[in-house]
Design a protein around this motif. Structure first.
Motif, PDB file in Angstrom:
ATOM      1  N   THR A  88      24.398  48.768  46.848  1.00 57.06           N
ATOM      2  CA  THR A  88      24.859  47.981  45.704  1.00 57.06           C
ATOM      3  C   THR A  88      25.852  46.897  46.131  1.00 57.06           C
ATOM      4  OG1 THR A  88      24.468  49.835  44.221  1.00 57.06           O
ATOM      5  CG2 THR A  88      26.025  48.162  43.450  1.00 57.06           C
ATOM      6  N   TYR A  89      25.617  45.708  45.649  1.00 55.74           N
ATOM      7  CA  TYR A  89      26.460  44.549  45.983  1.00 55.74           C
ATOM      8  C   TYR A  89      27.203  44.113  44.738  1.00 55.74           C
ATOM      9  CZ  TYR A  89      24.154  44.329  50.485  1.00 55.74           C
ATOM     10  OH  TYR A  89      23.714  44.640  51.747  1.00 55.74           O
ATOM     11  N   LEU A  90      28.525  44.222  44.803  1.00 59.77           N
ATOM     12  CA  LEU A  90      29.376  43.848  43.669  1.00 59.77           C
ATOM     13  C   LEU A  90      30.130  42.574  44.029  1.00 59.77           C
ATOM     14  CD1 LEU A  90      30.801  47.405  42.906  1.00 59.77           C
ATOM     15  CD2 LEU A  90      29.042  46.182  41.596  1.00 59.77           C
ATOM     16  N   TRP A  91      30.082  41.588  43.152  1.00 57.28           N
ATOM     17  CA  TRP A  91      30.661  40.299  43.494  1.00 57.28           C
ATOM     18  C   TRP A  91      32.128  40.189  43.116  1.00 57.28           C
ATOM     19  CZ3 TRP A  91      26.105  41.098  40.842  1.00 57.28           C
ATOM     20  CH2 TRP A  91      26.130  40.940  39.440  1.00 57.28           C
ATOM     21  N   GLY A  92      32.822  39.348  43.863  1.00 59.67           N
ATOM     22  CA  GLY A  92      34.244  39.150  43.612  1.00 59.67           C
ATOM     23  C   GLY A  92      34.849  38.221  44.636  1.00 59.67           C
ATOM     24  N   GLN A  93      36.147  38.354  44.793  1.00 58.05           N
ATOM     25  CA  GLN A  93      36.873  37.424  45.674  1.00 58.05           C
ATOM     26  C   GLN A  93      37.707  38.166  46.697  1.00 58.05           C
ATOM     27  OE1 GLN A  93      39.168  34.948  43.066  1.00 58.05           O
ATOM     28  NE2 GLN A  93      37.321  34.610  41.856  1.00 58.05           N
ATOM     29  N   MET A  94      37.766  37.559  47.876  1.00 56.55           N
ATOM     30  CA  MET A  94      38.592  38.106  48.959  1.00 56.55           C
ATOM     31  C   MET A  94      39.926  37.369  48.963  1.00 56.55           C
ATOM     32  SD  MET A  94      37.196  40.488  50.827  1.00 56.55           S
ATOM     33  CE  MET A  94      37.033  40.440  52.601  1.00 56.55           C
ATOM     34  N   ILE A  98      17.996  47.659  47.001  1.00 55.52           N
ATOM     35  CA  ILE A  98      19.210  46.850  46.877  1.00 55.52           C
ATOM     36  C   ILE A  98      19.456  46.580  45.397  1.00 55.52           C
ATOM     37  CG2 ILE A  98      17.917  44.669  47.172  1.00 55.52           C
ATOM     38  CD1 ILE A  98      20.411  43.536  48.595  1.00 55.52           C
ATOM     39  N   LYS A  99      20.709  46.557  45.020  1.00 55.72           N
ATOM     40  CA  LYS A  99      21.054  46.271  43.632  1.00 55.72           C
ATOM     41  C   LYS A  99      22.149  45.219  43.607  1.00 55.72           C
ATOM     42  CE  LYS A  99      22.517  48.314  39.362  1.00 55.72           C
ATOM     43  NZ  LYS A  99      22.546  49.451  38.529  1.00 55.72           N
ATOM     44  N   PRO A 100      21.916  44.099  42.982  1.00 56.48           N
ATOM     45  CA  PRO A 100      20.679  43.691  42.328  1.00 56.48           C
ATOM     46  C   PRO A 100      19.684  43.146  43.350  1.00 56.48           C
ATOM     47  CG  PRO A 100      22.303  41.940  42.149  1.00 56.48           C
ATOM     48  CD  PRO A 100      22.978  43.080  42.864  1.00 56.48           C
ATOM     49  N   GLY A 101      18.411  43.076  42.930  1.00 59.01           N
ATOM     50  CA  GLY A 101      17.417  42.420  43.772  1.00 59.01           C
ATOM     51  C   GLY A 101      16.252  43.270  44.209  1.00 59.01           C
ATOM     52  N   LYS A 102      16.052  44.419  43.572  1.00 55.69           N
ATOM     53  CA  LYS A 102      15.037  45.394  44.026  1.00 55.69           C
ATOM     54  C   LYS A 102      13.637  44.800  44.202  1.00 55.69           C
ATOM     55  CE  LYS A 102      13.559  48.230  40.911  1.00 55.69           C
ATOM     56  NZ  LYS A 102      13.387  49.321  39.930  1.00 55.69           N
ATOM     57  N   TYR A 156       7.653  33.199  53.037  1.00 50.42           N
ATOM     58  CA  TYR A 156       7.695  33.174  51.570  1.00 50.42           C
ATOM     59  C   TYR A 156       8.645  34.252  51.058  1.00 50.42           C
ATOM     60  CZ  TYR A 156       6.274  32.580  46.764  1.00 50.42           C
ATOM     61  OH  TYR A 156       6.283  32.287  45.428  1.00 50.42           O
ATOM     62  N   PHE A 157       9.629  33.830  50.291  1.00 53.65           N
ATOM     63  CA  PHE A 157      10.544  34.766  49.645  1.00 53.65           C
ATOM     64  C   PHE A 157      10.300  34.700  48.139  1.00 53.65           C
ATOM     65  CE2 PHE A 157      12.692  33.828  53.605  1.00 53.65           C
ATOM     66  CZ  PHE A 157      13.216  35.049  53.994  1.00 53.65           C
ATOM     67  N   GLY A 158       9.808  35.782  47.582  1.00 57.46           N
ATOM     68  CA  GLY A 158       9.670  35.885  46.129  1.00 57.46           C
ATOM     69  C   GLY A 158      10.892  36.636  45.618  1.00 57.46           C
ATOM     70  N   LEU A 159      11.881  35.877  45.162  1.00 57.57           N
ATOM     71  CA  LEU A 159      13.128  36.522  44.713  1.00 57.57           C
ATOM     72  C   LEU A 159      12.993  36.938  43.253  1.00 57.57           C
ATOM     73  CD1 LEU A 159      15.805  34.070  46.221  1.00 57.57           C
ATOM     74  CD2 LEU A 159      14.547  35.920  47.340  1.00 57.57           C
ATOM     75  N   PRO A 160      13.678  38.016  42.875  1.00 58.34           N
ATOM     76  CA  PRO A 160      13.653  38.408  41.465  1.00 58.34           C
ATOM     77  C   PRO A 160      14.303  37.330  40.594  1.00 58.34           C
ATOM     78  CG  PRO A 160      14.729  40.081  42.845  1.00 58.34           C
ATOM     79  CD  PRO A 160      14.506  38.892  43.705  1.00 58.34           C
ATOM     80  N   GLY A 161      13.821  37.237  39.349  1.00 60.00           N
ATOM     81  CA  GLY A 161      14.256  36.140  38.480  1.00 60.00           C
ATOM     82  C   GLY A 161      15.665  36.243  37.944  1.00 60.00           C
ATOM     83  N   ASN A 162      16.179  37.462  37.793  1.00 64.28           N
ATOM     84  CA  ASN A 162      17.535  37.564  37.240  1.00 64.28           C
ATOM     85  C   ASN A 162      18.494  36.727  38.091  1.00 64.28           C
ATOM     86  OD1 ASN A 162      17.457  39.331  34.944  1.00 64.28           O
ATOM     87  ND2 ASN A 162      16.874  40.969  36.359  1.00 64.28           N
ATOM     88  N   PRO A 163      19.373  35.948  37.454  1.00 63.81           N
ATOM     89  CA  PRO A 163      20.215  35.015  38.214  1.00 63.81           C
ATOM     90  C   PRO A 163      21.050  35.672  39.314  1.00 63.81           C
ATOM     91  CG  PRO A 163      20.360  34.552  35.872  1.00 63.81           C
ATOM     92  CD  PRO A 163      19.534  35.794  36.002  1.00 63.81           C
ATOM     93  N   VAL A 197      22.060  37.018  45.069  1.00 64.87           N
ATOM     94  CA  VAL A 197      22.423  38.063  46.040  1.00 64.87           C
ATOM     95  C   VAL A 197      21.341  38.198  47.124  1.00 64.87           C
ATOM     96  CG1 VAL A 197      22.756  40.562  46.325  1.00 64.87           C
ATOM     97  CG2 VAL A 197      23.960  39.336  44.499  1.00 64.87           C
ATOM     98  N   THR A 198      20.075  38.159  46.726  1.00 65.78           N
ATOM     99  CA  THR A 198      19.027  38.303  47.751  1.00 65.78           C
ATOM    100  C   THR A 198      18.939  37.051  48.624  1.00 65.78           C
ATOM    101  OG1 THR A 198      17.400  37.698  46.064  1.00 65.78           O
ATOM    102  CG2 THR A 198      17.610  40.052  46.606  1.00 65.78           C
ATOM    103  N   PHE A 199      19.268  35.909  48.055  1.00 68.31           N
ATOM    104  CA  PHE A 199      19.318  34.706  48.911  1.00 68.31           C
ATOM    105  C   PHE A 199      20.419  34.892  49.955  1.00 68.31           C
ATOM    106  CE2 PHE A 199      20.192  30.624  50.597  1.00 68.31           C
ATOM    107  CZ  PHE A 199      19.030  29.870  50.474  1.00 68.31           C
ATOM    108  N   TRP A 200      21.611  35.244  49.497  1.00 65.22           N
ATOM    109  CA  TRP A 200      22.737  35.403  50.445  1.00 65.22           C
ATOM    110  C   TRP A 200      22.408  36.450  51.515  1.00 65.22           C
ATOM    111  CZ3 TRP A 200      26.355  35.408  45.669  1.00 65.22           C
ATOM    112  CH2 TRP A 200      26.929  34.141  45.492  1.00 65.22           C
ATOM    113  N   ARG A 201      21.831  37.556  51.060  1.00 62.30           N
ATOM    114  CA  ARG A 201      21.657  38.693  51.983  1.00 62.30           C
ATOM    115  C   ARG A 201      20.497  38.497  52.952  1.00 62.30           C
ATOM    116  NH1 ARG A 201      21.587  41.586  55.282  1.00 62.30           N
ATOM    117  NH2 ARG A 201      22.193  43.778  55.541  1.00 62.30           N
TER     118      ARG A 201
END
Ligand SMILES: Nc1nc2c(c(=O)[nH]1)N[C@H]1C(S)=C(S)[C@@H](COP(=O)(O)OP(=O)(O)OC[C@H]3O[C@@H](n4cnc5c(N)ncnc54)[C@H](O)[C@@H]3O)O[C@H]1N2
Ligand code: MOO
Ligand SMILES: [Mg+2]
Length: 419
Positions: A356-362, A281-285, A303-310, A315-319
């Motif tokens: 790949t998850y690209l952020w934006g607005q609907m 997954i990108k981001p969040g590998k 236990y969820f060890g999420l990657p540190g990049n904000p 994204v990994t929390f949401w997903r």
């Protein structure tokens, strides 16, 4: 590396929902909004409780008004007036009617209501100018709900309609699942709290704040454990302490391959079963998911060890984390990630190697959703252009572009889609 679909199956299958007996608490109805019902609710009242009128008008016997019209009206004697809240005193006999108002009890003998707009008053009599259908405008006892049958099922969220139903069923208190407890910790020697001036190399621990907001929005209680330095012992102590108080532990940072990325090693040393260490997954590998067994009767700690990049941690929390948290919280339905098809507002690009998850607005445009890609960098280190995100456009593995105007799946996150 595991695909996103494999990872979600591994994660979601390991979530044991809260237990209706062990994890329920009593909430006052006025404080129960957004809580999740833990027990089935049955009422010993019928809804409506008695036959009543749906209109202001006259309660009549349908046989008395059959076929009547403006030319050949039926004329009935008014024997009483029945406002809402008053018990009728008469049985309506042939040739009689009762003045009645919306919500008032139907009198014995009457089976139909004539709305007042098709009547004319003549002294103590009412002139009926049009024939109603038999049974018209009568809300029959138990036609909405029959006493003793299931009224509300466990696992549903309590929103305004459910709260009103419980009030009608005279339940001033209700059994709901307790809030799941989610321990949050940030790892990294470079992190400081927002109130501190930044020394060279330091950054603010924004993930702690993001995770706390996400947990609270998902119905959990965030337990903030603060910043843990990149030292094995400190990390071990922090995780061990998180395990004593939480249903779920969420850490950020320290899960990649760097010399100071200790999370996985510490989890192992504490006896965790690590189910995955990386997801395509990108981001969040470099996402770690592990479980800690507790006593026989207790559900494991997730236990969820999420990657540190904000952006990676959001994204990994949401997903993954948010659906797991919602499932754990007792929701029977509606906890899974929600994808909606939209039209791409711009060209969307990926290297095709990871989902790949690209952020934006609907936005709703001419009755259909359009996904507007956030401007600026989609680097996982960039938090700034995530503001106002309510959707993540998904480019599957192997797809390197979706052109403007083409269909794209969008994961709903944060605020509901609007205009
Ligand atoms: N040689 C490789 N390096 C990296 C790889 C790789 O495959 N090989 N993967 C990269 C990817 S992708 C990601 S994502 C990151 C994940 O790194 P970690 O989870 O180990 O996180 P850190 O190294 O601790 O920090 C990464 C980044 O995020 C900032 N950070 C950390 N915590 C916070 C916080 N609480 N608030 C705000 N920002 C935070 C940190 O300063 C770093 O800039 O690894 C890549 N490297
Ligand atoms: O998997 Mo990372 O989040 O791309 O930078
Ligand atoms: Mg690292």
């Amino acid at each position: 590396m595991l695909s996103v679909q494999q990872a979600e199956e591994i994660i979601f299958n390991r979530v044991q929902p809260l237990d209706a007996k062990l994890d329920a608490e009593v909430a006052d109805l006025l404080a129960a909004s957004n809580r999740i019902l833990a027990m089935p609710v049955t009422s010993d009242l019928d809804f409506p409780h008695w036959d009543n009128s749906a209109m202001d008008g006259y309660a009549v016997r349908s046989a008395d008004v059959e076929g009547c019209s403006a030319e050949q009206p039926a004329v009935l004697e008014i024997v009483e007036e029945i406002p809402a809240g008053k018990q009728p005193q008469h049985t309506i006999q042939p040739g009689q009617a009762a003045r009645i108002f919306t919500g008032a009890m139907m009198p014995e003998g009457a089976d139909t209501v004539v709305m007042q707009e098709v009547t004319r008053l003549s002294g103590s009599r009412v002139v009926i100018l049009a024939a109603p259908k038999p049974q018209a405008f009568v809300r029959h006892r138990a036609s909405y709900y029959q006493a003793g049958t299931p009224l509300l099922m466990p696992g549903i969220p309590l929103f305004a309609p459910e709260i009103a139903i419980l009030a009608s069923a005279q339940c001033p208190q209700v059994s709901v699942y307790r809030h799941p407890r989610v321990a949050i910790l940030s790892t990294g020697d470079e992190l400081v709290t927002p109130d501190r001036p930044l020394q060279p190399g330091q950054i603010v621990d924004s993930n702690q704040y993001a995770m706390a907001a996400l947990v609270a929005q998902s119905g959990g209680i965030p337990l903030l454990l603060g910043i843990v330095p990149d030292q094995p012992l400190a990390l071990k102590n922090a995780i061990a302490s998180a395990l004593t108080s939480a249903d779920i532990v969420v850490s950020s940072g320290g899960v990649s391959v760097g010399d100071y990325d200790y999370v996985d090693r510490i989890l192992e040393s504490l006896g965790a079963e690590i189910h995955l260490r990386a997801v395509a997954i990108k981001p969040g590998k470099p996402l770690t998911f592990a479980t800690f067994k507790r006593g026989e009767a207790q559900r494991p700690v997730l236990y969820f060890g999420l990657p540190g990049n904000p952006a990676s941690s959001l994204v990994t929390f949401w997903r993954f984390v948010q659906p797991a948290l919602k499932k754990l919280s007792g929701l029977a339905q509606g906890w899974k990630p929600m994808f909606v098809q939209a039209r791409a507002g711009q060209d969307l690009r990926s290297d095709g190697k990871r989902e790949t998850y690209l952020w934006g607005q609907m936005h709703l445009i001419e009755g259909g959703y359009e996904f507007q890609l956030a401007g600026g960098s989609h680097s996982s280190g960039n938090l700034i252009n995530l503001s106002r995100t309510n959707g993540l456009a998904v480019l599957p593995v192997g797809i390197t572009s979706i052109n403007a105007g083409e269909a794209v799946q969008v994961l709903q996150v944060g605020l509901p889609f609007g205009d």
